[in-house]
Design a protein around this motif. Structure first.
Motif: not given
Length: 209
Positions: A87-94, A96-105
């Protein structure tokens, strides 16, 4: 009567949660295999992950109501840390992270862990846990927990600057998360290692008997 109800309810909850996390795992895996696009993985999994993880709030109440033996404090920390992410990271600031492989890991580590955990709990409530599932439950976390927690912290750090400049509350939450994450990980990881030792001792006794 109450115990029977709680047992049947927990069986249903664990089976449902297992299948939901399995759907996250399959969806993320297929998207990555087919497209190889990090943005596609994020866009087509983040809503599902958000609500499946939010469902885990029920586990805090399970521990408070003593449906399970887990510590309410430990359970709340684990659930809260993930809610901050979804909610705080993925929902509010997509952006900033939607192209990062870190999310997939992160979601792969989460989903594999949770499929094993919920399947273990469901089988345990049914009175029979396969040996392979028991081994997976108390061994895979040694690798998956660091990957999951490390990915969570990296995503918090990745969005730190934009969160800091967005609104006042985010300054408090992101700073607290950055400081607390290492301690929370240490507490949860050592707790699982302690549980692993206990289970291995019991398993050895059963084999000898």
């Amino acid at each position: 009567m109450v115990k029977t109800f709680s047992t049947q309810y927990l069986k249903l909850y664990n089976v449902l949660s297992c299948f939901l996390w399995l759907s996250v795992l399959i969806r993320a895996g297929l998207l990555w295999h087919i497209s190889g696009d990090q943005r596609a993985v994020f866009n087509h999994t983040n809503v599902l992950v958000r609500w499946v993880q939010t469902l885990a709030l029920a586990e805090v109440f399970h521990s408070i109501l003593r449906f399970v033996k887990s510590s309410p404090f430990t359970t709340a920390i684990q659930v809260l840390s993930r809610l901050i992410l979804v909610w705080g990271v993925c929902y509010l600031f997509p952006q900033s992270i939607n192209t990062s492989p870190i999310y997939l890991f992160m979601i792969l580590a989460w989903s594999i862990t949770e499929v094993i955990r919920y399947a273990f709990y469901a089988c345990n409530l049914a009175g029979s846990v396969p040996k392979l599932l028991l081994w997976l439950r108390y061994n895979t976390f040694l690798v998956l927990y660091p990957i999951g927690a490390g990915s969570e912290l990296l995503l918090v750090l990745k969005t730190f600057r934009v969160a800091w400049n967005t609104f006042f509350l985010s300054k408090i939450v992101w700073t607290a998360a950055t400081v607390i994450y290492p301690f929370g990980f240490y507490m949860l990881y050592t707790h699982m290692i302690s549980q692993r030792r206990k289970v291995l001792k019991l398993t050895k006794k059963d084999v000898k008997a």
